[in-house]
Write a protein that holds these residues in place. Structure first.
Motif, mmCIF file in Angstrom:
data_model
loop_
_atom_site.group_PDB
_atom_site.id
_atom_site.type_symbol
_atom_site.label_atom_id
_atom_site.label_comp_id
_atom_site.label_asym_id
_atom_site.label_seq_id
_atom_site.Cartn_x
_atom_site.Cartn_y
_atom_site.Cartn_z
ATOM 1 N N LEU A 119 -4.217 1.987 12.253
ATOM 2 C CA LEU A 119 -5.373 1.100 12.258
ATOM 3 C C LEU A 119 -5.932 1.009 13.665
ATOM 4 C CD1 LEU A 119 -3.912 -1.817 10.116
ATOM 5 C CD2 LEU A 119 -5.557 -0.116 9.358
ATOM 6 N N ASN A 120 -7.189 0.628 13.778
ATOM 7 C CA ASN A 120 -7.754 0.394 15.099
ATOM 8 C C ASN A 120 -6.939 -0.677 15.815
ATOM 9 O OD1 ASN A 120 -9.746 2.221 14.610
ATOM 10 N ND2 ASN A 120 -11.286 0.713 14.034
ATOM 11 N N GLY A 121 -6.535 -0.374 17.050
ATOM 12 C CA GLY A 121 -5.755 -1.333 17.820
ATOM 13 C C GLY A 121 -4.262 -1.217 17.604
ATOM 14 N N ALA A 122 -3.802 -0.266 16.785
ATOM 15 C CA ALA A 122 -2.366 -0.116 16.557
ATOM 16 C C ALA A 122 -1.686 0.395 17.818
ATOM 17 C CB ALA A 122 -2.119 0.846 15.402
ATOM 18 N N PRO A 125 -0.610 5.846 18.344
ATOM 19 C CA PRO A 125 -1.792 6.636 17.968
ATOM 20 C C PRO A 125 -1.456 7.683 16.906
ATOM 21 C CG PRO A 125 -0.864 7.505 19.985
ATOM 22 C CD PRO A 125 -0.054 6.279 19.637
ATOM 23 N N PHE A 126 -2.477 8.150 16.233
ATOM 24 C CA PHE A 126 -2.366 9.300 15.338
ATOM 25 C C PHE A 126 -2.490 10.535 16.218
ATOM 26 C CE2 PHE A 126 -4.268 12.576 12.623
ATOM 27 C CZ PHE A 126 -3.424 12.539 11.528
ATOM 28 N N VAL A 208 -5.231 3.442 21.599
ATOM 29 C CA VAL A 208 -6.019 4.590 21.148
ATOM 30 C C VAL A 208 -5.694 4.895 19.690
ATOM 31 C CG1 VAL A 208 -6.278 7.093 21.422
ATOM 32 C CG2 VAL A 208 -6.306 5.599 23.428
ATOM 33 N N ASP A 209 -6.713 5.226 18.913
ATOM 34 C CA ASP A 209 -6.506 5.557 17.501
ATOM 35 C C ASP A 209 -6.024 6.989 17.312
ATOM 36 O OD1 ASP A 209 -7.461 3.048 16.404
ATOM 37 O OD2 ASP A 209 -9.454 3.690 17.046
ATOM 38 N N VAL A 210 -6.657 7.933 18.021
ATOM 39 C CA VAL A 210 -6.351 9.349 17.828
ATOM 40 C C VAL A 210 -6.136 10.019 19.184
ATOM 41 C CG1 VAL A 210 -7.109 11.541 16.852
ATOM 42 C CG2 VAL A 210 -7.775 9.401 15.750
ATOM 43 N N LEU A 211 -4.996 10.679 19.331
ATOM 44 C CA LEU A 211 -4.695 11.477 20.519
ATOM 45 C C LEU A 211 -4.684 12.942 20.109
ATOM 46 C CD1 LEU A 211 -3.703 11.927 23.447
ATOM 47 C CD2 LEU A 211 -1.369 11.608 22.590
#
Length: 232
Positions: A119-122, A125-126, A208-211
């Motif tokens: 989720l945003n703010g998790a 990161p994905f 960050v959501d996606v790395l």
């Protein structure tokens, strides 16, 4: 207008709206790019069956060679040959139909939307690790994916894990500046695993959501470089 969906645990968002004209151009480019492989495969299959009326051991061997020459891969080739053998296809149309069905089954998993598992703010990161042979366009693809994720409202970060190729880090940094996406780097020649570890830590700290992590080009036959990926 059409779009590519990205599914999150909360909702489905449109990644990027594209016009039908743009999609048609993109499809035509893809078709042109794989034309050589397609022609090689079809000509190989026709050659296999040109003077044969039954599927025997020799025919299966020739079919296997044709598939490998067309870069179908060892595992895919084994499955296709086994499927042809089990169906006992005796005519060219039957064989072509069998091959098409098997290849279609291989591609079906790619039809699923990309699911972002955070989720945003998790805090975690994905992470996407981009790998491939030299010159495949990994770094440029990272920029394209990052741009689409960002336009979808996700927080994106890049990791410059290709510390081997000259100017690879600079190239990713340039894309990061253009897209306003942070890039985690280290000095040229640094351990890629260390770079990506630092990037994961930074991505977690910054919510960050996606790395998306870049890597150096390599072949599956290069044992030392494949071992490097295991470390990463």
């Amino acid at each position: 207008m059409v779009g590519y969906p990205i599914t999150t645990p909360q909702n489905t968002i449109t990644l990027l709206n594209l016009t039908a004209e743009f999609l048609l151009r993109m499809f035509n480019r893809l078709a042109k790019g794989i034309a050589r492989t397609r022609n090689t495969l079809l000509e190989g299959l026709k050659s296999v069956l040109s003077h044969r009326t039954t599927i025997d051991a020799a025919t299966l061997d020739m079919l296997e060679s044709s598939l490998l020459i067309a870069d179908c891969g060892i595992e895919a080739t084994k499955k296709i040959v086994a499927a042809v053998k089990s169906r006992d296809a005796a005519a060219q149309d039957d064989l072509l139909k069998t091959v098409v069905c098997e290849m279609t089954d291989f591609l079906k998993p790619c039809e699923s939307p990309l699911t972002i598992a955070t989720l945003n703010g998790a805090s975690q990161p994905f992470v996407m690790l981009i790998v491939g042979v030299n010159g495949a366009g990994k770094t440029t693809t990272i920029a394209k994916i990052g741009r689409r994720f960002k336009e979808a409202g996700l927080n994106v970060m890049f990791a410059a894990g290709d510390t081997f190729r000259a100017a690879a880090v600079d190239q990713l940094k340039e894309w990061g500046e253009r897209l306003d996406i942070p890039v985690i780097t280290q000095a040229p020649g640094a351990d890629p695993a260390s770079v990506i570890f630092d990037a994961c830590s930074a991505a977690s700290a910054r919510a960050v959501d996606v790395l998306i992590a870049d890597t150096a080009g390599r072949l599956h036959t290069q044992t030392n470089l494949m071992a490097e990926l295991e470390k990463v």
